[in-house]
Design an enzyme around this catalytic site. Structure first.
Site, PDB file in Angstrom:
ATOM      1  N   ALA A  65       0.863  -1.178   0.000  1.00  0.00           N
ATOM      2  CA  ALA A  65       0.000   0.000   0.000  1.00  0.00           C
ATOM      3  C   ALA A  65       0.898   1.227   0.000  1.00  0.00           C
ATOM      4  O   ALA A  65       2.065   1.158   0.401  1.00  0.00           O
ATOM      5  CB  ALA A  65      -0.882  -0.023   1.240  1.00  0.00           C
ATOM      6  N   GLY A 108       0.653  -4.963   0.984  1.00  0.00           N
ATOM      7  CA  GLY A 108      -0.549  -5.032   0.145  1.00  0.00           C
ATOM      8  C   GLY A 108      -0.283  -5.691  -1.198  1.00  0.00           C
ATOM      9  O   GLY A 108      -1.186  -6.272  -1.789  1.00  0.00           O
ATOM     10  N   GLU A 111      -0.543  -9.298  -0.526  1.00  0.00           N
ATOM     11  CA  GLU A 111      -1.972  -9.570  -0.282  1.00  0.00           C
ATOM     12  C   GLU A 111      -2.760  -9.541  -1.592  1.00  0.00           C
ATOM     13  O   GLU A 111      -3.672 -10.353  -1.792  1.00  0.00           O
ATOM     14  CB  GLU A 111      -2.528  -8.525   0.699  1.00  0.00           C
ATOM     15  CG  GLU A 111      -1.948  -8.713   2.096  1.00  0.00           C
ATOM     16  CD  GLU A 111      -2.272  -7.553   3.032  1.00  0.00           C
ATOM     17  OE1 GLU A 111      -2.054  -6.391   2.636  1.00  0.00           O
ATOM     18  OE2 GLU A 111      -2.736  -7.805   4.146  1.00  0.00           O
ATOM     19  N   GLU A 131       4.882  -5.057   7.065  1.00  0.00           N
ATOM     20  CA  GLU A 131       4.185  -3.948   7.751  1.00  0.00           C
ATOM     21  C   GLU A 131       4.715  -3.727   9.169  1.00  0.00           C
ATOM     22  O   GLU A 131       4.744  -2.607   9.668  1.00  0.00           O
ATOM     23  CB  GLU A 131       2.676  -4.236   7.813  1.00  0.00           C
ATOM     24  CG  GLU A 131       1.959  -4.122   6.481  1.00  0.00           C
ATOM     25  CD  GLU A 131       1.900  -5.415   5.682  1.00  0.00           C
ATOM     26  OE1 GLU A 131       2.696  -6.341   5.960  1.00  0.00           O
ATOM     27  OE2 GLU A 131       1.057  -5.501   4.771  1.00  0.00           O
TER      28      GLU A 131
END
Ligand code: HXC
Length: 257
Positions: A65, A108, A111, A131
């Site tokens: 992200a 992300g 993911e 993260e």
């Protein structure tokens, strides 16, 4: 589309979505994910598309992200931005999606690859949920999907340390379908896509739905769900054509009906 490139017919029945923020290693900002969602919804409705490939570039599938976009946000900002409703819509795509991963698939990005149905990796691929190193935890399914894919011990290790998983280890732990040299990962992905694109899209969709259900239910209910989808294939012309072709010793011509 500013951050992705969509080719509807890369090959017959195969669409390609390329993430295209190379300077930021394809960091997944809100707009990029919304573009992916919109593209997938359109491709899902397009009956000339049977398989969807999502890829980045050689250096990165996606490095996570967009940290710069999130850095100053409050919990309530994040709640109201509600980025995960976009991810939920992506997850509901009915057609099969193959992620072709080279380079970084982190946070992300990992993911997102795991939200796809299969992953073909270049031997340069690096997976991880780092993260923890920036003071947060996975938020788009990493703690759930990585654990289901590779088991608790390795998943804990990666999520609690932020270590990366090499392509070779990703194959060993069952995160990816295949690892090939860097020059080959798109070709290999295309081969897999072509194989699926020749089959009945109706049966493929019902099969995908049934496999996904296995993660969401206990065995009894999963078996009942599979059975209903199995029966449903017998309402399709493709099932008649497939079985007739077998009996007549010829190749089936599936129409997606
Ligand atoms: C924003 C990013 C980014 C990210 C890289 N960049 N990752 N920008 N968000 N996630 C930007 C860098 O700031 C830099 O731009 C450019 O991309 C190149 O990155 P470098 O760091 O210079 O490259 P390199 O030294 O090769 O290191 C590559 C890397 C590193 C190891 C992948 O960039 C990195 O650690 N990135 C962050 C990985 C991460 O923590 N991901 C998880 C994010 S949280 P500038 O302009 O500065 O030079 C997350 C939560 C998911 O994903 C839940 C919600 C969906």
């Amino acid at each position: 589309m500013e951050f992705i490139k969509v080719t509807e017919q890369k090959e017959p029945f195969i669409a390609l979505i390329e993430l295209n923020r190379p300077k930021e290693l394809n960091a997944l900002n809100k707009q990029l994910m919304e573009e992916v969602r919109d593209a997938l919804q359109a491709l899902d409705k397009n009956d000339q598309v049977r398989v969807i490939i999502i890829t980045g570039n050689e250096q990165a599938f996606a490095a996570g992200a967009d940290i710069k976009q999130m850095a100053d946000k409050s919990a309530i900002d994040m709640l109201l931005i509600d980025q995960f409703s976009t991810w939920d819509q992506i997850r509901r795509t009915k057609k099969p999606i193959i992620a072709a991963v080279s380079g970084f698939a982190l946070g992300g990005g990992c993911e997102f690859a795991m939200t796809c149905d299969m992953i073909i990796a270049s031997e340069t691929a690096k997976f991880g949920q780092p993260e923890i190193k920036i003071g947060t935890i996975p938020g788009a399914g990493g703690t759930q999907r990585l654990t289901r894919a590779i088991g608790k011990a390795k998943s804990m290790e990666l999520i609690l340390t932020g270590r990366f998983l090499s392509a070779e280890d990703a194959l060993y732990y069952g995160l990816v379908n295949k690892v090939v040299p860097k020059e080959m990962y798109m070709l290999e992905t295309m081969q897999l896509a072509k194989e699926i694109a020749q089959l009945s899209p109706v049966a493929v969709q019902l099969a995908k739905e049934a496999v996904n259900r296995s993660f969401e239910t206990h065995l009894d209910e999963g078996l009942a769900f599979e059975r209903k989808n199995f029966y449903l294939t017998f309402a399709s012309e493709d099932q008649k054509e497939g079985m007739k072709a077998f009996v007549e010793k010829r190749k089936a011509d599936f129409k997606g009906k």
